[in-house]
Scaffold this active site. Structure first.
Site, short mmCIF file in Angstrom:
data_model
loop_
_atom_site.label_atom_id
_atom_site.label_comp_id
_atom_site.label_asym_id
_atom_site.label_seq_id
_atom_site.Cartn_x
_atom_site.Cartn_y
_atom_site.Cartn_z
CD GLU A 175 10.80 13.83 9.89
OE1 GLU A 175 9.67 13.42 10.20
OE2 GLU A 175 11.64 13.14 9.28
CE LYS A 214 -1.71 3.12 2.61
NZ LYS A 214 -1.82 4.23 1.66
CB CYS A 218 13.84 9.60 6.72
SG CYS A 218 14.72 8.45 5.66
CD GLU A 233 14.17 2.21 10.16
OE1 GLU A 233 14.46 3.40 10.40
OE2 GLU A 233 14.67 1.26 10.79
CB SER A 259 4.67 10.35 10.31
OG SER A 259 3.44 9.66 10.39
CG ASN A 260 8.51 9.26 14.89
OD1 ASN A 260 9.05 9.55 13.83
ND2 ASN A 260 9.15 8.72 15.89
P1 NAP Z 1 2.75 8.90 6.97
O1 NAP Z 1 1.74 9.97 6.90
O2 NAP Z 1 3.04 8.28 8.29
O3 NAP Z 1 2.28 7.79 5.91
C1 NAP Z 1 3.06 6.63 5.64
C2 NAP Z 1 2.14 5.54 5.10
O4 NAP Z 1 1.25 5.11 6.14
C3 NAP Z 1 1.25 6.02 3.95
O5 NAP Z 1 1.09 4.97 3.02
C4 NAP Z 1 -0.07 6.30 4.67
O6 NAP Z 1 -1.19 6.26 3.82
C5 NAP Z 1 -0.08 5.14 5.64
N1 NAP Z 1 -1.03 5.29 6.75
C6 NAP Z 1 -1.63 6.40 7.21
N2 NAP Z 1 -2.46 6.08 8.23
C7 NAP Z 1 -2.38 4.74 8.42
C8 NAP Z 1 -2.99 3.82 9.31
N3 NAP Z 1 -3.87 4.21 10.23
N4 NAP Z 1 -2.67 2.50 9.21
C9 NAP Z 1 -1.78 2.08 8.30
N5 NAP Z 1 -1.18 2.91 7.41
C10 NAP Z 1 -1.46 4.23 7.47
O7 NAP Z 1 4.19 9.38 6.40
P2 NAP Z 1 4.49 10.21 5.08
O8 NAP Z 1 4.03 11.62 5.30
O9 NAP Z 1 4.00 9.46 3.89
O10 NAP Z 1 6.11 10.15 5.03
C11 NAP Z 1 6.93 11.07 5.68
C12 NAP Z 1 7.54 10.47 6.93
O11 NAP Z 1 8.23 9.28 6.58
C13 NAP Z 1 8.58 11.37 7.58
O12 NAP Z 1 8.39 11.39 8.97
C14 NAP Z 1 9.90 10.68 7.25
O13 NAP Z 1 10.96 10.93 8.15
C15 NAP Z 1 9.50 9.26 7.24
N6 NAP Z 1 10.46 8.43 6.50
C16 NAP Z 1 11.30 7.63 7.22
C17 NAP Z 1 12.26 6.86 6.57
C18 NAP Z 1 13.20 5.96 7.34
O14 NAP Z 1 13.76 5.04 6.75
N7 NAP Z 1 13.39 6.20 8.63
C19 NAP Z 1 12.35 6.90 5.17
C20 NAP Z 1 11.48 7.74 4.47
C21 NAP Z 1 10.52 8.49 5.15
P3 NAP Z 1 -1.80 7.61 3.22
O15 NAP Z 1 -0.75 8.20 2.35
O16 NAP Z 1 -2.98 7.13 2.47
O17 NAP Z 1 -2.14 8.50 4.39
#
Ligand code: NAP
Length: 499
Positions: A391, A181, A290, A256, A235-236
């Site tokens: 962040e 997904k 990230c 992650e 995200s966290n």
């Molecule tokens: P996000 O809002 O947490 O979304 C990540 C994924 O989770 C998306 O596919 C999202 O779907 C899905 N999601 C949302 N709510 C959910 C739920 N209740 N249950 C299961 N899945 C759910 O993060 P983002 O804004 O896409 O990405 C940015 C973040 O990723 C930043 O904090 C960044 O640091 C982190 N990141 C970390 C790494 C690492 O390796 N540490 C690498 C890259 C990015 P939707 O899009 O449909 O909401």
């Protein structure tokens, strides 16, 4: 902007080897964040029913895929590598259009994702257990690594090719079946990936893709009793909630999450090199990595010179649509991220940091059609400030001045995150002290905070990461479970003499 004939094209989910319309009957437009008039296509807003269908398809495909020899599974990945290579520019164009990073950065990401498939194709030959001596005579004791079953991969928008690649490839090669997904902001790249998996001949149901909201689709995947593990990047807030849901069912999870990565610059550093690395780490991919450099911790004596180099470099960057030549930095991915960037600029000002350059949304001419913000640098940031602790995920550098190495190390470590850190110094002893005492999963010396390679473990300490490292051999281990085997080959009933 040129008219796009594909704007109204409806794409579908990829389930059980078929392209299926979402049961909800809903699609959403996928827009270019650099130009909202550029609609890439219509992508499914799937619901619970689609998620359950994808899980069922993956479950049905699992026994035969798990029984396929590892080297043969690897050959499917090798075929995908060949197909990805032939379509690199198409993938890079899609990635650039839906995520916003420049075409060159997009191409770099696609090539990195291909390297991951390439690495894991070979892992089909290498997934290994151990043989160990037994306490008993004529008994062979060894371990096997076996697949988990159906695994759910939930990925963010900022690396729409590389992250699905670094999760799918190890999961598949070790014999699991997958439901991917991707983030709702970036369904296009993942849909193209599913097409490659189809063309590479993966058996039906081995790889499945559903696009749609994290809430409905994500929660269904995470809560299904037929899903044996979840690999999440994002995200966290979402990652920790997802981790708790998985814990309730006692299933394996890797999450992650965020970063707040520092570059320490000491007074013996090559300042030109440091400035180049910081600008690349902070403003590359619009700071939406990230591992992006978001803090510069610099020794007071050299702070004026380093700051001058950074401001001069930031002012030279050309911001715009990454599809155009000569662009150094693209837009924020969406309106919400743009707002976050602008909010953090306000927090910086209200907390008393000094704005050295940037700080504004860019709206002139064609830029008004996208979510553009200037590369921004603040000095005078203190450890307690939000710019130091939180962040941003945007093109923003917070400069913190310190007296010596110990103070620098303290500032670098004084955050809840622990993903990546870097030091610029010519002194190998000091560099090694930093390597030892830095509270992060990845350390760079005289290098930007960004980057990762297929063969090297990737991930963070502290609140950045939960679970196993990704990429490398460790990334594949997450998707396997150990079985310990005691094989008695005496060929006769064991008596006390055998022991
Ligand atoms: P996000 O809002 O947490 O979304 C990540 C994924 O989770 C998306 O596919 C999202 O779907 C899905 N999601 C949302 N709510 C959910 C739920 N209740 N249950 C299961 N899945 C759910 O993060 P983002 O804004 O896409 O990405 C940015 C973040 O990723 C930043 O904090 C960044 O640091 C982190 N990141 C970390 C790494 C690492 O390796 N540490 C690498 C890259 C990015 P939707 O899009 O449909 O909401």
């Amino acid at each position: 902007m040129t008219a796009n004939p594909s704007a109204s094209t409806k794409h579908n989910n990829y389930i059980g080897g078929e392209w299926l319309a979402p049961s909800t009957g809903n699609w959403a437009p996928n827009r270019n964040p650099a130009d909202l008039d550029d609609v890439i296509g219509q992508y499914p807003v799937s619901g619970e029913k689609d998620a359950l269908e994808a899980i069922a398809a993956a479950k049905a495909a699992f026994p035969a895929w798990a029984a396929t020899p590892g080297p043969a599974r690897g050959r499917f990945l090798a075929k995908a590598v060949e197909l990805f290579r032939a379509r690199v520019d198409d993938f890079a164009r899609m990635l650039c259009r839906e995520e916003g990073k420049t075409f060159a950065e997009s191409k770099g990401e696609v090539n990195k994702g291909i390297a991951l498939f390439e690495f894991y194709a070979g892992e089909g030959f290498r997934t290994h257990g151990k043989t160990l001596p037994s306490e008993s005579r004529q008994t062979l004791t060894f371990t096997l690594r076996q697949p988990l079953g159906v695994v759910a991969l939930v990925t963010p928008w900022n690396f729409p090719f590389a992250i699905p690649a670094w999760k799918s490839a190890p999961a598949l090669v070790t014999g699991n079946t997958v439901v991917l997904k991707p983030a709702s902001n970036t369904p296009g790249t993942a849909t193209m990936m599913a097409q490659v998996m189809h063309d590479a001949g993966f058996p039906k149901g081995v790889f499945n893709l559903i696009t749609g909201p994290g809430g409905a689709v994500g929660n269904t995947l995470v809560d299904s009793k037929d899903v044996q593990a979840v690999s999440f990047t994002g995200s966290n807030s979402i990652g920790l909630a997802l981790n708790q849901r998985c814990a309730k069912r006692g299933i394996r999870v890797t999450a992650e999450m965020g970063g707040k990565n520092p570059v320490v610059v000491l007074d013996d550093a090559d300042l030109e090199l440091a400035a180049t690395g910081i600008l690349q780490g902070a403003f590359g991919s619009t700071g939406q990595r990230c591992t992006a450099t978001s803090r510069v911790v610099v020794q007071r004596g050299i702070a004026p010179k380093l700051t001058e180099l950074l401001v001069a470099g930031a002012k030279k960057l050309k911001v715009g649509n990454g599809l155009e030549t000569g662009i150094d930095m693209g837009p924020a991915v969406d309106e919400a991220q743009l707002k976050t960037d602008l909010d953090y600029i306000q927090y910086g000002l209200s907390e008393g940091a000094k704005l050295l350059c940037g700080g504004n949304q860019l709206k002139e001419g064609a830029l008004a059609r996208g979510f553009f913000v200037e590369p921004t640098i603040f000095s005078g940031v203190k450890i307690g400030h939000r710019l130091h602790q939180e962040e941003v995920f945007g093109p923003l550098i917070a400069i913190v001045e310190v007296g010596d190495f110990e103070e620098a190390l303290h500032a670098a470590n004084a955050v809840e995150f622990g993903l990546s850190a870097s030091i610029y110094t010519r002194d190998a002893n000091t560099a090694m002290k930093f390597v030892e005492r830095s509270e992060v999963g990845m350390v760079h010396v005289n290098n930007p905070t960004v980057g990762g390679e297929a063969q090297l473990p990737f991930g963070g300490w502290k609140s950045t990461g939960v679970g196993e490292r990704e990429m490398a051999e460790e990334g594949a281990m997450f998707f396997t479970q150990l079985k310990t085997v005691f094989f008695d080959y005496t060929g006769a009933a064991r008596t006390s003499k055998n022991y």
